[in-house]
Design a protein around this motif. Sequence first.
Motif, PDB file in Angstrom:
ATOM      1  N   GLY B 282       0.816  -1.207   0.000  1.00 35.14           N
ATOM      2  CA  GLY B 282       0.000   0.000   0.000  1.00 35.14           C
ATOM      3  C   GLY B 282       0.848   1.254   0.000  1.00 35.14           C
ATOM      4  O   GLY B 282       0.624   2.173  -0.793  1.00 35.14           O
ATOM      5  N   TRP B 283       1.873   1.271   0.856  1.00 34.89           N
ATOM      6  CA  TRP B 283       2.737   2.449   0.899  1.00 34.89           C
ATOM      7  C   TRP B 283       3.524   2.607  -0.387  1.00 34.89           C
ATOM      8  O   TRP B 283       3.701   3.729  -0.888  1.00 34.89           O
ATOM      9  N   ILE B 284       3.998   1.460  -0.903  1.00 34.89           N
ATOM     10  CA  ILE B 284       4.724   1.539  -2.178  1.00 34.89           C
ATOM     11  C   ILE B 284       3.809   2.086  -3.262  1.00 34.89           C
ATOM     12  O   ILE B 284       4.188   2.947  -4.064  1.00 34.89           O
ATOM     13  N   ALA B 285       2.564   1.611  -3.254  1.00 35.59           N
ATOM     14  CA  ALA B 285       1.612   2.076  -4.262  1.00 35.59           C
ATOM     15  C   ALA B 285       1.396   3.574  -4.133  1.00 35.59           C
ATOM     16  O   ALA B 285       1.311   4.294  -5.138  1.00 35.59           O
ATOM     17  N   ALA B 286       1.318   4.059  -2.881  1.00 32.64           N
ATOM     18  CA  ALA B 286       1.094   5.487  -2.677  1.00 32.64           C
ATOM     19  C   ALA B 286       2.238   6.299  -3.274  1.00 32.64           C
ATOM     20  O   ALA B 286       2.011   7.300  -3.962  1.00 32.64           O
ATOM     21  N   VAL B 287       3.480   5.824  -3.032  1.00 31.65           N
ATOM     22  CA  VAL B 287       4.617   6.515  -3.635  1.00 31.65           C
ATOM     23  C   VAL B 287       4.514   6.435  -5.150  1.00 31.65           C
ATOM     24  O   VAL B 287       4.758   7.407  -5.875  1.00 31.65           O
ATOM     25  N   GLY B 288       4.109   5.236  -5.641  1.00 33.11           N
ATOM     26  CA  GLY B 288       4.001   5.035  -7.083  1.00 33.11           C
ATOM     27  C   GLY B 288       2.982   5.959  -7.725  1.00 33.11           C
ATOM     28  O   GLY B 288       3.180   6.437  -8.845  1.00 33.11           O
ATOM     29  N   ILE B 289       1.880   6.211  -7.030  1.00 30.05           N
ATOM     30  CA  ILE B 289       0.852   7.093  -7.586  1.00 30.05           C
ATOM     31  C   ILE B 289       1.441   8.469  -7.854  1.00 30.05           C
ATOM     32  O   ILE B 289       1.284   9.041  -8.934  1.00 30.05           O
ATOM     33  N   VAL B 290       2.176   8.971  -6.852  1.00 32.74           N
ATOM     34  CA  VAL B 290       2.744  10.310  -7.018  1.00 32.74           C
ATOM     35  C   VAL B 290       3.851  10.302  -8.067  1.00 32.74           C
ATOM     36  O   VAL B 290       3.863  11.138  -8.984  1.00 32.74           O
ATOM     37  N   ALA B 312       0.779   5.059 -12.308  1.00 31.55           N
ATOM     38  CA  ALA B 312       0.092   5.715 -11.199  1.00 31.55           C
ATOM     39  C   ALA B 312      -1.250   5.046 -10.924  1.00 31.55           C
ATOM     40  O   ALA B 312      -1.628   4.823  -9.778  1.00 31.55           O
ATOM     41  N   GLN B 313      -1.953   4.712 -11.994  1.00 32.79           N
ATOM     42  CA  GLN B 313      -3.309   4.194 -11.816  1.00 32.79           C
ATOM     43  C   GLN B 313      -3.315   2.793 -11.212  1.00 32.79           C
ATOM     44  O   GLN B 313      -4.215   2.455 -10.452  1.00 32.79           O
ATOM     45  N   ILE B 314      -2.295   1.998 -11.550  1.00 32.00           N
ATOM     46  CA  ILE B 314      -2.241   0.670 -10.945  1.00 32.00           C
ATOM     47  C   ILE B 314      -2.018   0.831  -9.440  1.00 32.00           C
ATOM     48  O   ILE B 314      -2.470   0.013  -8.634  1.00 32.00           O
ATOM     49  N   GLY B 315      -1.366   1.940  -9.077  1.00 27.97           N
ATOM     50  CA  GLY B 315      -1.198   2.247  -7.661  1.00 27.97           C
ATOM     51  C   GLY B 315      -2.524   2.411  -6.945  1.00 27.97           C
ATOM     52  O   GLY B 315      -2.685   1.949  -5.814  1.00 27.97           O
ATOM     53  N   TYR B 316      -3.485   3.047  -7.600  1.00 25.89           N
ATOM     54  CA  TYR B 316      -4.813   3.201  -7.001  1.00 25.89           C
ATOM     55  C   TYR B 316      -5.370   1.833  -6.628  1.00 25.89           C
ATOM     56  O   TYR B 316      -5.946   1.650  -5.558  1.00 25.89           O
ATOM     57  N   ILE B 317      -5.229   0.900  -7.579  1.00 26.34           N
ATOM     58  CA  ILE B 317      -5.838  -0.422  -7.376  1.00 26.34           C
ATOM     59  C   ILE B 317      -5.159  -1.136  -6.215  1.00 26.34           C
ATOM     60  O   ILE B 317      -5.819  -1.651  -5.312  1.00 26.34           O
ATOM     61  N   VAL B 318      -3.817  -1.126  -6.231  1.00 23.98           N
ATOM     62  CA  VAL B 318      -3.091  -1.813  -5.165  1.00 23.98           C
ATOM     63  C   VAL B 318      -3.377  -1.130  -3.828  1.00 23.98           C
ATOM     64  O   VAL B 318      -3.532  -1.789  -2.792  1.00 23.98           O
ATOM     65  N   LEU B 319      -3.478   0.180  -3.868  1.00 28.32           N
ATOM     66  CA  LEU B 319      -3.763   0.917  -2.639  1.00 28.32           C
ATOM     67  C   LEU B 319      -5.114   0.497  -2.057  1.00 28.32           C
ATOM     68  O   LEU B 319      -5.243   0.270  -0.856  1.00 28.32           O
ATOM     69  N   GLY B 320      -6.095   0.371  -2.929  1.00 25.94           N
ATOM     70  CA  GLY B 320      -7.411  -0.061  -2.472  1.00 25.94           C
ATOM     71  C   GLY B 320      -7.358  -1.464  -1.887  1.00 25.94           C
ATOM     72  O   GLY B 320      -7.960  -1.744  -0.849  1.00 25.94           O
ATOM     73  N   ILE B 321      -6.600  -2.341  -2.550  1.00 30.59           N
ATOM     74  CA  ILE B 321      -6.491  -3.710  -2.045  1.00 30.59           C
ATOM     75  C   ILE B 321      -5.809  -3.702  -0.689  1.00 30.59           C
ATOM     76  O   ILE B 321      -6.212  -4.399   0.240  1.00 30.59           O
ATOM     77  N   SER B 322      -4.770  -2.865  -0.550  1.00 32.54           N
ATOM     78  CA  SER B 322      -4.025  -2.859   0.713  1.00 32.54           C
ATOM     79  C   SER B 322      -4.865  -2.293   1.854  1.00 32.54           C
ATOM     80  O   SER B 322      -4.633  -2.628   3.004  1.00 32.54           O
ATOM     81  N   LEU B 323      -5.816  -1.426   1.537  1.00 30.66           N
ATOM     82  CA  LEU B 323      -6.675  -0.904   2.605  1.00 30.66           C
ATOM     83  C   LEU B 323      -7.460  -2.045   3.247  1.00 30.66           C
ATOM     84  O   LEU B 323      -7.672  -2.068   4.457  1.00 30.66           O
TER      85      LEU B 323
END
Lengths: 501, 498
Positions: B282-290, B312-323
């Motif tokens: 999730g944190w990696i994805a957040a960095v990836g989004i930016v 960036a957009q794949i980060g959204y998906i991973v971020l949602g999964i990590s939540l």
Amino acid sequence: MEFVLDYRPLWAVLISLIAAALIMVSGRYPNLRETWTIAAAVGKIIIVYSMLPAVLSGQVLEMEPIDIVQGISLHLRADSMGMIFAALASLLWLVTSFYSIGYMRGDKAKHQTGYFASFAVCLSATMGIAFAANLITFFVFYEILTIATYPLVIHKRNQEAINGGRKYLAYTLIAGQLFLIGIIWTQIIAPGGEFVPGGFMAGKATAGTLSIIFTLMILGTAVKAGVMPLHGWLPTAMVAPTPVSALLHAVAVVKAGAFGILRIIGYVFGPELLNQLGVADVLAWIAAFTIIVSSLIAMKQDHLKRRLAFSTIGQLSYVVLGGALLTPLGLLGGMYHIVAHAFMKITLFFCAGAIHIRTHKDYISQMRGIGKQMPITMAAFTLASFGIAGFPFIVGFISKWNLAIGALQAGKALYVAVLIGSAMLSTAYLIPVGYMAFFKESTEFNSFGEARLDMLIPIVITAVVSVLLGIFPNAIANFYDLAAMSASQIVDISLELLGGL
Amino acid sequence: MREHIPALIAIIPLMAALIAPVVAYFSMWLVRGISILAILTAHIFSLNALYHSLTVGTWHYYFGDWAPPWGIEYVIDPLSGSMASLVSFISLLVAFYAGPYLKDDTWLKKGIFYGLYLLITSGLLGMVITGDLFNLYVFLEISSLATYAIIASGGRKATVAAFRYLLIGTIAASFYLLGIGYLYAVTGTLNMADMAGRIQELMSSPAVLIGIAMIVVGMGLKAAVFPMHGWLPDAYTYAPPQVTAFIAGVMTKVSAYVLFRVTFFVLGAANGPVYAALTVMGWIAAVGIVMGSVMAIAQKDFRRMLAYSSVAQIGYIVLGISLGNMLGLIGALLHILNHAVMKSCLFLVAGGIKWRTGEHSIAKLAELSGKMPLTMGAFLVAALSMVGLPPTAGFFSKWYLVLGALDANMWPFVIVIILSSLLNAIYFFRVIENFFLKKREAGEAVKRETGAPKESLELPVTMLIPIVILGIGILAIGILNSQIVTNILQYSVPGGGL
């Protein structure tokens, strides 16, 4: 309040959206295209004003909610406060449409199809904002308005216009995102909350959380309302054609922001809760600061539209101040000033546009003696200037009087001083324009050459309405009664005890 | 016949892939017809299976009547059914779109193209519907190998990009294979449902820990989660334009789906090590989004910009999964759908512009809005959706993601999502300014040939229809998202039913 199932609020939104589609496909036939605009404007007025008697009798007309996100629905409802904005915007759209046609043809402007279509979409969004029954509906239309205005700001397609458009988007999109956080947060602490007079947030979270949410929402709306220091986009956006400045940057877009602030104060948080939180005081200070500083800046502007833009910034903060006072008459004055300022400022912008089309003059210093050439236009301009300054018998006086009493109700005499100071400053920056036009000699203007008739008639109409409303505040659409009704519901006192003019 | 539908979803495109080059020798038209027909059949079967899973219940299909855990099982639940429908739908549109691109190719090139394309489709569909971890690996390799080949067919630069992707992709697949190897070693099963029952008490075993880490990293590489995205920009930029939309639209999403499937349905997201792995992701994805958004702003090439935007957009998906909460997962799944539609639409537009003008550089593209109004209209809708403005689809996935992040008290994620919307606005409005406002200077981006009528650069109908369908789809998803969530997605997350 009595809730009645009615789909007219939805139709008021849809009619100009349908018109926008028709305008797009009939771009090759200018007369047909303009017919759609006028027809939609007339239709919108009929729909909105047909709801007026019911709303005045205390009913709230609302449609069946449509689920758009789990737990939150797209929900439109015509209540007293929404009716003020809807009745105002639909009426002025018709006036502006005639003026626009004259202006755009007089200017031989390109891209007129996109222009009229965007205009129609903006009006749909404005209706949606007026009739929104919850925050998400409000936000959806608020963002549509942001995007639909963009093509109008960049209408001239030159570098200046593109820069203006960028600045406009930067301000409004950032604000929109902050607003969104506030809305989503609200959804978590008060799921599915709908606008209720007096607010629904009390006791839902700690004072700190509520203050932060309030700040986020106000930041989101204050940008459109041009509250300093978030006003930067507004003078730059004046690069748009004058009818856009007139309707959108004096009525629809900026008023959507001011209207949003009043909605948030009156229908989301409520004066009682905000009194406890104390955050509205900060907003009131900022509004007072904006009123004074923008007037000072306006005095320095030589470009007429820029001067009017800064005047708009100041006048919008009257509305904000009215809301932030949290007193019944403050709210009433704020709501009525939405109407009052709209008629006066649209007159001023119409005049500025008429001068531009007729003489291609944009700077006040070039307008010496122009009153000899365009007496009717400049008379209307002078009249509206007096109105902005708050002279009696013109509509601006009504709202300012109530704002002043509202400030006294709150026990804050300082704001009365601000209102008086601002009135004097307005006199100082607007009256000289009329003075220059009529009393300075000029060799340049000696032949009589009024504006085109399709531009002159709207000018005269809005100027006359400004006076009419100044004498009979209820003359059109019972604006005053609507504002009084809404204010009394928000603070929960009976109409008789409200006082005011 | 009907009871074999789950198997046929993957097998029909596979069979069509095998005969495609041969058919192409006899008739150019026939190969195209067969390919589209095969994908259409797969799509109809997917929809049918999805409907079955929603009305009757999860559809279990045993290959050769070997009951699991001995045999291979295909499982169609609402999640895999909707993913299969999505994959086959995008595949169908892109296959339809690819026609004019291949007009001048020889029969061999055409046959191989359709063969590879069908292999990718078959592989991705197989990955989605299988209930067996090793079978998933097989389909992963089928789709990956075909993808390397099809990217390499895009020209000289594409060969290098494809080789790089091949190296990284192979490493990723090996990680995944090793991961399931470890899990197999301790549980003795490869069936997902069976493993889910056995692995709970083995969570503290080092073998399981290593297995989890390897699977997450492997799928992270395939999904191009930052900082494992290195292969993606080149691959998307130089791949043949007609397939980029498909690869960009669904390929990384399927890997994200696998990540979701394995962590939530097999391993159990609440378990300590899985939870830790997801938090890190999730944190990696957040960095990836930016980072993805910032890199997208820096790009001059339209397709490369879209590629970084994908990171960036794949980060959204991973971020949602990590939540991991209901709202976050719904947001992630909705974003899989939204992003597949939006990004496919954008890449189809990019391909169309390239086809008409031969140009990819944003700065050189001007005055397109009047020349190709429908294409540009779809582009505008997709761009606004990427920024996340209501009432387009993108707004609603963002809504759920922010809601999920707030629900989990993850403030940094809220800020990242909001910031990313604004960065999206910067790079998309820059493109909009060019396409809609900029005046063309003499000799710039002249149209190439292709016999378009004077003054108009609008695409031929075969290319236009998919673009317009996707453009309308973005608005439709936005308006109907409540129906999609209530009727499909909420049954797709573990413990579903809001």
